[in-house]
Design a protein around this motif. Structure first.
Motif, PDB file in Angstrom:
ATOM      1  N   PHE A   1     -17.678  -0.096   5.667  1.00 27.33           N
ATOM      2  CA  PHE A   1     -16.679   1.152   6.568  1.00 27.33           C
ATOM      3  C   PHE A   1     -17.241   2.391   5.910  1.00 27.33           C
ATOM      4  CE2 PHE A   1     -12.551   3.988   6.519  1.00 27.33           C
ATOM      5  CZ  PHE A   1     -12.278   3.558   7.872  1.00 27.33           C
ATOM      6  N   GLN A   2     -17.566   3.025   4.811  1.00 25.73           N
ATOM      7  CA  GLN A   2     -17.895   4.552   4.394  1.00 25.73           C
ATOM      8  C   GLN A   2     -19.258   5.127   5.283  1.00 25.73           C
ATOM      9  OE1 GLN A   2     -15.540   6.437   2.920  1.00 25.73           O
ATOM     10  NE2 GLN A   2     -14.432   5.133   2.821  1.00 25.73           N
ATOM     11  N   ASP A   3     -19.719   4.264   5.001  1.00 23.20           N
ATOM     12  CA  ASP A   3     -21.203   4.234   5.890  1.00 23.20           C
ATOM     13  C   ASP A   3     -21.455   4.159   7.702  1.00 23.20           C
ATOM     14  OD1 ASP A   3     -22.765   4.441   3.790  1.00 23.20           O
ATOM     15  OD2 ASP A   3     -23.931   2.264   3.828  1.00 23.20           O
ATOM     16  N   PHE A   4     -19.568   2.921   7.826  1.00 20.45           N
ATOM     17  CA  PHE A   4     -19.367   2.929   9.584  1.00 20.45           C
ATOM     18  C   PHE A   4     -18.428   4.413  10.214  1.00 20.45           C
ATOM     19  CE2 PHE A   4     -16.185   1.998  12.484  1.00 20.45           C
ATOM     20  CZ  PHE A   4     -16.913   1.594  13.471  1.00 20.45           C
ATOM     21  N   LEU A   5     -18.006   5.028   9.261  1.00 20.84           N
ATOM     22  CA  LEU A   5     -17.825   6.278   9.472  1.00 20.84           C
ATOM     23  C   LEU A   5     -18.504   7.378   9.521  1.00 20.84           C
ATOM     24  CD1 LEU A   5     -14.083   7.128   8.143  1.00 20.84           C
ATOM     25  CD2 LEU A   5     -14.473   5.889  10.572  1.00 20.84           C
ATOM     26  N   LYS A   6     -19.440   7.543   8.417  1.00 18.63           N
ATOM     27  CA  LYS A   6     -20.862   8.290   8.164  1.00 18.63           C
ATOM     28  C   LYS A   6     -21.495   8.576  10.233  1.00 18.63           C
ATOM     29  CE  LYS A   6     -21.256   8.532   3.891  1.00 18.63           C
ATOM     30  NZ  LYS A   6     -21.500   8.343   3.219  1.00 18.63           N
ATOM     31  N   GLU A   7     -21.783   6.972  10.511  1.00 19.16           N
ATOM     32  CA  GLU A   7     -22.648   6.859  11.832  1.00 19.16           C
ATOM     33  C   GLU A   7     -22.092   7.092  12.940  1.00 19.16           C
ATOM     34  OE1 GLU A   7     -24.538   2.601  13.672  1.00 19.16           O
ATOM     35  OE2 GLU A   7     -23.315   2.606  11.778  1.00 19.16           O
ATOM     36  N   PHE A   8     -20.502   6.801  13.625  1.00 15.06           N
ATOM     37  CA  PHE A   8     -19.435   7.117  14.217  1.00 15.06           C
ATOM     38  C   PHE A   8     -18.550   8.428  13.517  1.00 15.06           C
ATOM     39  CE2 PHE A   8     -21.252   3.068  14.483  1.00 15.06           C
ATOM     40  CZ  PHE A   8     -22.086   3.685  15.538  1.00 15.06           C
ATOM     41  N   PRO A   9     -18.657   9.500  13.186  1.00 17.52           N
ATOM     42  CA  PRO A   9     -17.643  10.363  12.658  1.00 17.52           C
ATOM     43  C   PRO A   9     -16.587  10.905  13.527  1.00 17.52           C
ATOM     44  CG  PRO A   9     -19.496  11.607  13.500  1.00 17.52           C
ATOM     45  CD  PRO A   9     -19.658   9.434  13.174  1.00 17.52           C
ATOM     46  N   ARG A  10     -17.019  10.616  15.511  1.00 19.22           N
ATOM     47  CA  ARG A  10     -15.993  10.953  16.144  1.00 19.22           C
ATOM     48  C   ARG A  10     -14.916   9.990  15.973  1.00 19.22           C
ATOM     49  NH1 ARG A  10     -19.192   9.487  21.683  1.00 19.22           N
ATOM     50  NH2 ARG A  10     -17.221   9.528  22.071  1.00 19.22           N
ATOM     51  N   LEU A  11     -14.902   8.705  15.482  1.00 19.91           N
ATOM     52  CA  LEU A  11     -13.653   7.950  15.210  1.00 19.91           C
ATOM     53  C   LEU A  11     -12.182   8.924  14.157  1.00 19.91           C
ATOM     54  CD1 LEU A  11     -15.116   5.044  15.439  1.00 19.91           C
ATOM     55  CD2 LEU A  11     -13.449   5.090  16.771  1.00 19.91           C
ATOM     56  N   LYS A  12     -12.675   9.316  13.417  1.00 22.18           N
ATOM     57  CA  LYS A  12     -12.817   9.514  12.445  1.00 22.18           C
ATOM     58  C   LYS A  12     -11.847  11.634  12.769  1.00 22.18           C
ATOM     59  CE  LYS A  12     -12.289  11.578   7.131  1.00 22.18           C
ATOM     60  NZ  LYS A  12     -12.976  11.455   5.985  1.00 22.18           N
TER      61      LYS A  12
ATOM     62  N   LEU B   1       0.694  -0.730   0.120  1.00 20.19           N
ATOM     63  CA  LEU B   1      -0.377   0.473   0.266  1.00 20.19           C
ATOM     64  C   LEU B   1       0.933   1.417   0.010  1.00 20.19           C
ATOM     65  CD1 LEU B   1      -3.315   0.989   0.308  1.00 20.19           C
ATOM     66  CD2 LEU B   1      -2.513   1.403   2.779  1.00 20.19           C
ATOM     67  N   SER B   2       0.734   2.132  -0.901  1.00 22.13           N
ATOM     68  CA  SER B   2       2.061   3.101  -0.704  1.00 22.13           C
ATOM     69  C   SER B   2       1.436   4.253   0.436  1.00 22.13           C
ATOM     70  CB  SER B   2       0.257   4.350  -2.315  1.00 22.13           C
ATOM     71  OG  SER B   2       1.352   5.573  -1.639  1.00 22.13           O
ATOM     72  N   PRO B   3       3.238   4.729   0.795  1.00 22.30           N
ATOM     73  CA  PRO B   3       2.351   5.107   1.961  1.00 22.30           C
ATOM     74  C   PRO B   3       1.893   6.337   2.049  1.00 22.30           C
ATOM     75  CG  PRO B   3       5.073   4.764   1.419  1.00 22.30           C
ATOM     76  CD  PRO B   3       3.628   4.581   0.366  1.00 22.30           C
ATOM     77  N   ALA B   4       1.467   7.487   0.651  1.00 21.67           N
ATOM     78  CA  ALA B   4       0.343   8.410   0.547  1.00 21.67           C
ATOM     79  C   ALA B   4      -0.627   8.164   1.667  1.00 21.67           C
ATOM     80  CB  ALA B   4       0.911   8.966  -0.342  1.00 21.67           C
ATOM     81  N   LEU B   5      -1.527   6.600   1.104  1.00 18.88           N
ATOM     82  CA  LEU B   5      -2.343   6.409   1.562  1.00 18.88           C
ATOM     83  C   LEU B   5      -2.376   5.630   2.647  1.00 18.88           C
ATOM     84  CD1 LEU B   5      -3.149   3.714  -2.113  1.00 18.88           C
ATOM     85  CD2 LEU B   5      -4.045   6.367  -1.103  1.00 18.88           C
ATOM     86  N   PHE B   6      -1.745   5.698   3.253  1.00 16.34           N
ATOM     87  CA  PHE B   6      -1.372   5.204   5.156  1.00 16.34           C
ATOM     88  C   PHE B   6      -1.742   6.307   5.865  1.00 16.34           C
ATOM     89  CE2 PHE B   6      -0.815   2.640   8.339  1.00 16.34           C
ATOM     90  CZ  PHE B   6      -2.075   1.679   8.750  1.00 16.34           C
ATOM     91  N   THR B   7      -3.809   6.892   5.837  1.00 20.68           N
ATOM     92  CA  THR B   7      -3.253   8.062   7.159  1.00 20.68           C
ATOM     93  C   THR B   7      -4.516   7.381   7.528  1.00 20.68           C
ATOM     94  OG1 THR B   7      -6.164   7.573   5.627  1.00 20.68           O
ATOM     95  CG2 THR B   7      -4.318   9.538   4.810  1.00 20.68           C
ATOM     96  N   HIS B   8      -5.346   8.264   8.544  1.00 26.01           N
ATOM     97  CA  HIS B   8      -5.453   8.167   9.938  1.00 26.01           C
ATOM     98  C   HIS B   8      -6.989   7.259   9.593  1.00 26.01           C
ATOM     99  CE1 HIS B   8      -7.606   8.076  14.736  1.00 26.01           C
ATOM    100  NE2 HIS B   8      -8.829   8.839  13.105  1.00 26.01           N
ATOM    101  N   GLU B   9      -7.888   7.521   8.394  1.00 24.80           N
ATOM    102  CA  GLU B   9      -8.709   7.188   8.284  1.00 24.80           C
ATOM    103  C   GLU B   9      -8.787   5.157   7.672  1.00 24.80           C
ATOM    104  OE1 GLU B   9     -12.467   7.334   4.889  1.00 24.80           O
ATOM    105  OE2 GLU B   9     -11.662   8.841   5.013  1.00 24.80           O
ATOM    106  N   ALA B  10      -7.185   5.437   7.505  1.00 20.50           N
ATOM    107  CA  ALA B  10      -6.622   4.282   6.713  1.00 20.50           C
ATOM    108  C   ALA B  10      -6.728   2.653   7.929  1.00 20.50           C
ATOM    109  CB  ALA B  10      -5.303   4.248   5.965  1.00 20.50           C
ATOM    110  N   HIS B  11      -6.020   3.475   9.205  1.00 17.50           N
ATOM    111  CA  HIS B  11      -5.645   2.427  10.015  1.00 17.50           C
ATOM    112  C   HIS B  11      -7.223   2.520  10.594  1.00 17.50           C
ATOM    113  CE1 HIS B  11      -1.811   4.791  10.566  1.00 17.50           C
ATOM    114  NE2 HIS B  11      -1.494   4.151  11.279  1.00 17.50           N
TER     115      HIS B  11
ATOM    116  N   ASN C   1     -12.479  13.342  15.948  1.00 15.64           N
ATOM    117  CA  ASN C   1     -12.278  13.936  17.161  1.00 15.64           C
ATOM    118  C   ASN C   1     -11.755  12.024  18.132  1.00 15.64           C
ATOM    119  OD1 ASN C   1     -15.501  14.450  16.357  1.00 15.64           O
ATOM    120  ND2 ASN C   1     -14.003  16.411  17.933  1.00 15.64           N
ATOM    121  N   PHE C   2     -10.778  12.290  17.401  1.00 12.87           N
ATOM    122  CA  PHE C   2     -10.107  10.574  17.550  1.00 12.87           C
ATOM    123  C   PHE C   2      -9.441  10.874  19.006  1.00 12.87           C
ATOM    124  CE2 PHE C   2      -7.114   7.257  18.612  1.00 12.87           C
ATOM    125  CZ  PHE C   2      -7.776   6.275  18.246  1.00 12.87           C
TER     126      PHE C   2
END
Length: 131
Positions: free
Chosen positions: A86-97, A15-25, A99-100
């Motif tokens: 995953f995308q719906d999961f993040l929309k359901e719990f935006p704090r993870l992305k 995986l490209s390091p540029a793609l390994f963001t907080h969201e990718a974690h 306000n971590f």
């Protein structure tokens, strides 16, 4: 990229390091928690991220406490989730992305981000346990 492609690319260290963001974690944690359960997710994700950071000559950036805590936080929200991707999961719990750090502050009263001990070994929360 599909979850399966993402999982395979990351596991192979491709995986490209540029793609390994907080969201990718978070996505990696979500994939492993939903596919294999939290205990196996902790083993898989910690091993893979350690390997990935070593491959990038960035092993000093790996933080074991933060990695395990993120997986446990994802697991907590997976148990409450109505979403099945995953995308719906993040929309359901935006704090993870968004306000971590604030979320981690509910569990840790000390700085897990820069602690040398937290980087090497999992430190249990001193405020609110994950379980």
């Amino acid at each position: 990229m599909t979850d399966l492609e993402f999982e395979h690319q990351f596991a192979a260290g491709e995986l490209s390091p540029a793609l390994f963001t907080h969201e990718a974690h978070l996505r990696l944690a979500w994939i492993h928690v939903t596919q294999y359960g939290v205990e196996t997710a902790v083993k898989n994700v910690t091993r893979q991220i350690k390997s990935y950071t070593q491959k990038l000559n960035a092993a000093d950036k790996y933080n074991h406490t933060l990695t395990v805590a993120a997986i446990k936080a994802v697991y907590h929200f997976v148990l409450k989730a109505k979403s099945d991707n995953f995308q719906d999961f993040l929309k359901e719990f935006p704090r993870l992305k968004f306000n971590f750090k604030e979320l981690m502050a509910y569990h840790y009263g000390f700085d897990i981000y820069t602690s040398p001990k937290a980087k090497k070994t999992f430190l249990e929360p001193d405020l609110l346990p994950f379980d």
